[in-house]
Design a protein around this motif. Structure first.
Motif, PDB file in Angstrom:
ATOM      1  N   PHE A 193       1.015  -1.242  -0.005  1.00  0.00           N
ATOM      2  CA  PHE A 193      -0.016  -0.074   0.123  1.00  0.00           C
ATOM      3  C   PHE A 193       0.673   1.094   0.025  1.00  0.00           C
ATOM      4  CE2 PHE A 193      -2.242  -2.965   2.984  1.00  0.00           C
ATOM      5  CZ  PHE A 193      -2.791  -3.540   2.213  1.00  0.00           C
ATOM      6  N   LEU A 194       0.722   2.296  -0.877  1.00  0.00           N
ATOM      7  CA  LEU A 194       1.469   3.351  -0.881  1.00  0.00           C
ATOM      8  C   LEU A 194       0.712   4.616  -1.223  1.00  0.00           C
ATOM      9  CD1 LEU A 194       3.763   2.194  -4.025  1.00  0.00           C
ATOM     10  CD2 LEU A 194       4.292   2.257  -1.457  1.00  0.00           C
ATOM     11  N   THR A 195       1.349   5.742  -0.620  1.00  0.00           N
ATOM     12  CA  THR A 195       0.673   6.911  -0.849  1.00  0.00           C
ATOM     13  C   THR A 195       1.075   7.509  -2.144  1.00  0.00           C
ATOM     14  OG1 THR A 195       2.705   8.095  -0.005  1.00  0.00           O
ATOM     15  CG2 THR A 195       1.032   7.546   1.659  1.00  0.00           C
ATOM     16  N   LEU A 196       0.350   8.702  -2.540  1.00  0.00           N
ATOM     17  CA  LEU A 196       0.552   9.185  -3.961  1.00  0.00           C
ATOM     18  C   LEU A 196       2.142   9.465  -3.968  1.00  0.00           C
ATOM     19  CD1 LEU A 196      -0.587   9.820  -6.709  1.00  0.00           C
ATOM     20  CD2 LEU A 196      -1.077  12.295  -5.803  1.00  0.00           C
ATOM     21  N   ASP A 197       2.806   9.789  -2.848  1.00  0.00           N
ATOM     22  CA  ASP A 197       4.334  10.027  -3.030  1.00  0.00           C
ATOM     23  C   ASP A 197       5.267   8.869  -2.560  1.00  0.00           C
ATOM     24  OD1 ASP A 197       3.165  10.689  -0.443  1.00  0.00           O
ATOM     25  OD2 ASP A 197       4.607  11.895   0.181  1.00  0.00           O
ATOM     26  N   GLY A 198       4.452   7.608  -2.553  1.00  0.00           N
ATOM     27  CA  GLY A 198       5.334   6.483  -2.616  1.00  0.00           C
ATOM     28  C   GLY A 198       5.683   6.108  -1.257  1.00  0.00           C
ATOM     29  N   VAL A 199       5.020   6.701  -0.062  1.00  0.00           N
ATOM     30  CA  VAL A 199       5.379   6.253   1.291  1.00  0.00           C
ATOM     31  C   VAL A 199       4.730   5.009   1.663  1.00  0.00           C
ATOM     32  CG1 VAL A 199       5.093   6.790   3.802  1.00  0.00           C
ATOM     33  CG2 VAL A 199       5.924   8.278   2.132  1.00  0.00           C
ATOM     34  N   MET A 200       5.189   4.000   2.285  1.00  0.00           N
ATOM     35  CA  MET A 200       4.707   2.297   2.564  1.00  0.00           C
ATOM     36  C   MET A 200       4.550   2.459   4.027  1.00  0.00           C
ATOM     37  SD  MET A 200       7.486  -0.040   1.649  1.00  0.00           S
ATOM     38  CE  MET A 200       6.689  -1.489   2.385  1.00  0.00           C
ATOM     39  N   GLN A 201       5.100   3.186   4.813  1.00  0.00           N
ATOM     40  CA  GLN A 201       5.257   3.048   6.422  1.00  0.00           C
ATOM     41  C   GLN A 201       3.869   3.185   6.965  1.00  0.00           C
ATOM     42  OE1 GLN A 201       8.341   5.670   7.838  1.00  0.00           O
ATOM     43  NE2 GLN A 201       8.157   4.983   9.922  1.00  0.00           N
ATOM     44  N   ILE A 203      -2.266   2.563  -4.750  1.00  0.00           N
ATOM     45  CA  ILE A 203      -1.684   3.807  -4.715  1.00  0.00           C
ATOM     46  C   ILE A 203      -2.772   4.996  -4.329  1.00  0.00           C
ATOM     47  CG2 ILE A 203      -0.330   5.779  -5.787  1.00  0.00           C
ATOM     48  CD1 ILE A 203       0.567   3.440  -7.777  1.00  0.00           C
ATOM     49  N   HIS A 204      -2.641   5.404  -3.129  1.00  0.00           N
ATOM     50  CA  HIS A 204      -3.915   6.113  -2.384  1.00  0.00           C
ATOM     51  C   HIS A 204      -3.831   7.774  -2.718  1.00  0.00           C
ATOM     52  CE1 HIS A 204      -5.472   2.542  -0.670  1.00  0.00           C
ATOM     53  NE2 HIS A 204      -4.167   2.067  -0.414  1.00  0.00           N
ATOM     54  N   ARG A 233       9.750   4.750   1.975  1.00  0.00           N
ATOM     55  CA  ARG A 233       9.314   4.348   0.410  1.00  0.00           C
ATOM     56  C   ARG A 233       9.712   2.915  -0.133  1.00  0.00           C
ATOM     57  NH1 ARG A 233       9.607   9.601   1.344  1.00  0.00           N
ATOM     58  NH2 ARG A 233       8.020  11.066   0.098  1.00  0.00           N
ATOM     59  N   LEU A 234       8.766   2.581  -0.733  1.00  0.00           N
ATOM     60  CA  LEU A 234       8.983   1.332  -1.282  1.00  0.00           C
ATOM     61  C   LEU A 234      10.256   1.619  -2.540  1.00  0.00           C
ATOM     62  CD1 LEU A 234       8.521  -1.575  -2.246  1.00  0.00           C
ATOM     63  CD2 LEU A 234       6.720  -1.075  -3.625  1.00  0.00           C
ATOM     64  N   VAL A 283      -4.339  -2.096 -14.653  1.00  0.00           N
ATOM     65  CA  VAL A 283      -4.148  -0.929 -13.914  1.00  0.00           C
ATOM     66  C   VAL A 283      -5.921  -0.582 -13.911  1.00  0.00           C
ATOM     67  CG1 VAL A 283      -3.364   1.457 -13.624  1.00  0.00           C
ATOM     68  CG2 VAL A 283      -2.013  -0.365 -14.621  1.00  0.00           C
ATOM     69  N   SER A 284      -6.351  -0.170 -12.744  1.00  0.00           N
ATOM     70  CA  SER A 284      -7.610   0.466 -12.480  1.00  0.00           C
ATOM     71  C   SER A 284      -7.723   1.589 -11.493  1.00  0.00           C
ATOM     72  CB  SER A 284      -8.747  -0.600 -12.236  1.00  0.00           C
ATOM     73  OG  SER A 284      -8.441  -1.307 -11.052  1.00  0.00           O
ATOM     74  N   THR A 285      -8.800   2.366 -11.467  1.00  0.00           N
ATOM     75  CA  THR A 285      -8.859   3.219 -10.447  1.00  0.00           C
ATOM     76  C   THR A 285     -10.183   3.216  -9.884  1.00  0.00           C
ATOM     77  OG1 THR A 285      -7.701   4.688 -11.644  1.00  0.00           O
ATOM     78  CG2 THR A 285      -8.786   6.074  -9.863  1.00  0.00           C
ATOM     79  N   THR A 286     -10.280   3.282  -8.337  1.00  0.00           N
ATOM     80  CA  THR A 286     -11.519   3.055  -7.958  1.00  0.00           C
ATOM     81  C   THR A 286     -12.041   4.515  -7.635  1.00  0.00           C
ATOM     82  OG1 THR A 286     -10.596   3.647  -5.596  1.00  0.00           O
ATOM     83  CG2 THR A 286     -10.404   1.449  -6.298  1.00  0.00           C
ATOM     84  N   ARG A 287     -13.536   4.262  -7.324  1.00  0.00           N
ATOM     85  CA  ARG A 287     -14.210   5.570  -7.210  1.00  0.00           C
ATOM     86  C   ARG A 287     -13.921   6.540  -6.323  1.00  0.00           C
ATOM     87  NH1 ARG A 287     -18.216   1.511  -7.624  1.00  0.00           N
ATOM     88  NH2 ARG A 287     -18.437   1.400  -5.333  1.00  0.00           N
ATOM     89  N   GLY A 288     -13.133   5.925  -5.224  1.00  0.00           N
ATOM     90  CA  GLY A 288     -12.501   7.079  -4.249  1.00  0.00           C
ATOM     91  C   GLY A 288     -11.003   7.549  -4.812  1.00  0.00           C
ATOM     92  N   GLY A 289     -10.396   7.147  -6.022  1.00  0.00           N
ATOM     93  CA  GLY A 289      -9.316   7.542  -6.520  1.00  0.00           C
ATOM     94  C   GLY A 289      -7.876   6.950  -6.324  1.00  0.00           C
ATOM     95  N   THR A 290      -8.173   5.640  -5.488  1.00  0.00           N
ATOM     96  CA  THR A 290      -6.972   4.750  -5.601  1.00  0.00           C
ATOM     97  C   THR A 290      -6.687   4.100  -6.825  1.00  0.00           C
ATOM     98  OG1 THR A 290      -7.420   4.355  -3.147  1.00  0.00           O
ATOM     99  CG2 THR A 290      -6.143   2.554  -4.183  1.00  0.00           C
ATOM    100  N   VAL A 291      -5.564   4.045  -7.072  1.00  0.00           N
ATOM    101  CA  VAL A 291      -4.928   3.322  -8.343  1.00  0.00           C
ATOM    102  C   VAL A 291      -4.633   1.979  -7.929  1.00  0.00           C
ATOM    103  CG1 VAL A 291      -3.081   3.089 -10.144  1.00  0.00           C
ATOM    104  CG2 VAL A 291      -4.132   5.345  -9.373  1.00  0.00           C
ATOM    105  N   VAL A 292      -5.201   0.778  -8.313  1.00  0.00           N
ATOM    106  CA  VAL A 292      -4.867  -0.413  -8.271  1.00  0.00           C
ATOM    107  C   VAL A 292      -3.969  -0.798  -9.445  1.00  0.00           C
ATOM    108  CG1 VAL A 292      -5.564  -2.770  -7.575  1.00  0.00           C
ATOM    109  CG2 VAL A 292      -6.938  -0.684  -6.981  1.00  0.00           C
ATOM    110  N   GLY A 293      -2.808  -1.405  -9.315  1.00  0.00           N
ATOM    111  CA  GLY A 293      -1.674  -1.561 -10.249  1.00  0.00           C
ATOM    112  C   GLY A 293      -1.167  -2.933 -10.008  1.00  0.00           C
ATOM    113  N   VAL A 294      -0.997  -3.759 -11.215  1.00  0.00           N
ATOM    114  CA  VAL A 294      -0.169  -4.910 -10.881  1.00  0.00           C
ATOM    115  C   VAL A 294       0.798  -4.878 -12.189  1.00  0.00           C
ATOM    116  CG1 VAL A 294      -0.505  -7.411 -11.196  1.00  0.00           C
ATOM    117  CG2 VAL A 294      -2.194  -6.147  -9.860  1.00  0.00           C
ATOM    118  N   TYR A 295       1.978  -5.076 -11.868  1.00  0.00           N
ATOM    119  CA  TYR A 295       3.111  -4.872 -12.800  1.00  0.00           C
ATOM    120  C   TYR A 295       4.064  -6.133 -12.715  1.00  0.00           C
ATOM    121  CZ  TYR A 295       1.514  -0.038 -12.329  1.00  0.00           C
ATOM    122  OH  TYR A 295       0.500   1.109 -12.071  1.00  0.00           O
TER     123      TYR A 295
END
Length: 201
Positions: free
Chosen positions: A9-17, A152-153, A162-163, A178-190
């Motif tokens: 789980f990440l913030t938009l700026d990449g924080v996982m803590q 990515i929230h 950061r990851l 890659v998809s985006t939820t209604r709440g704006g979270t990006v769910v990505g598989v790479y």
């Protein structure tokens, strides 16, 4: 061969803590623990549940193991994750623990990189790495990650672990979904696909 799946789980700026709570991980004076719940939604929960469909084990660092082991054994049994988390095999990478008591847990022996390579060669399903930032860094440096599953929230924290920290190994990624939820979270598989290419305009 089993695959190592990094679930983070990440913030938009990449924080996982410390996504899960204020006291989860306050290392280095981190004051933003619990940032995930206010920005999570049902679609995120459904996506995370899907990450476990083909997994039958978790690979955890010491800190994440201790957080999980103090929570899941007494978690709400009506939570659909509770039974799954407790019943899965847990492989723990630690230089300090001498025993692990959570159901179906075992310590990796010897060098973690060698141990994970051997683990990948055993029979079974996917092995999810959850949280475990230090362990994730080691696995990425040795190209042991077969797939990244990221949420990515829509929140910026500004500080924290950061990851993909400075010194991350340059890696090209192929999007699986890659998809985006209604709440704006990006769910990505790479999936890693070699080294990045470079060009100019």
């Amino acid at each position: 061969m089993r695959e190592i799946i990094l679930c983070t789980f990440l913030t938009l700026d990449g924080v996982m803590q410390a996504p899960g709570g204020p006291d989860e991980d306050a290392e280095s004076g981190f004051r933003h623990g619990g940032w995930q719940k206010p920005v999570v939604d049902d679609e995120v929960g459904a996506a995370i549940a899907g990450w476990y469909e083909n997994a039958d084990a978790m690979l955890l660092g010491r800190k994440t193991y201790e957080i999980f082991a103090s929570y899941w054994p007494t978690a709400d049994p009506d939570n659909p994750f509770t039974g799954r988390m407790n019943s899965m095999d847990k492989y723990v990478a630690s230089r300090t623990l001498t025993s692990v008591d959570w159901q179906n847990s075992s310590l990796l022996e010897g060098d973690v990189v060698d141990a994970v390579r051997k683990l990948k060669e055993t029979d079974g399903g996917d092995i999810n790495v959850v949280g475990s930032g230090d362990l994730a860094q080691t696995l990425m440096r040795h190209e042991l990650v077969d797939e990244y599953r990221l949420t990515i929230h829509p929140v910026i924290i500004g500080t924290g672990k950061r990851l993909f920290a400075d010194g991350a190994v340059p890696t090209a990624l192929e999007p699986v979904s890659v998809s985006t939820t209604r709440g704006g979270t990006v769910v990505g598989v790479y999936r890693p696909s070699g080294k990045p290419s470079y060009d100019s305009y």
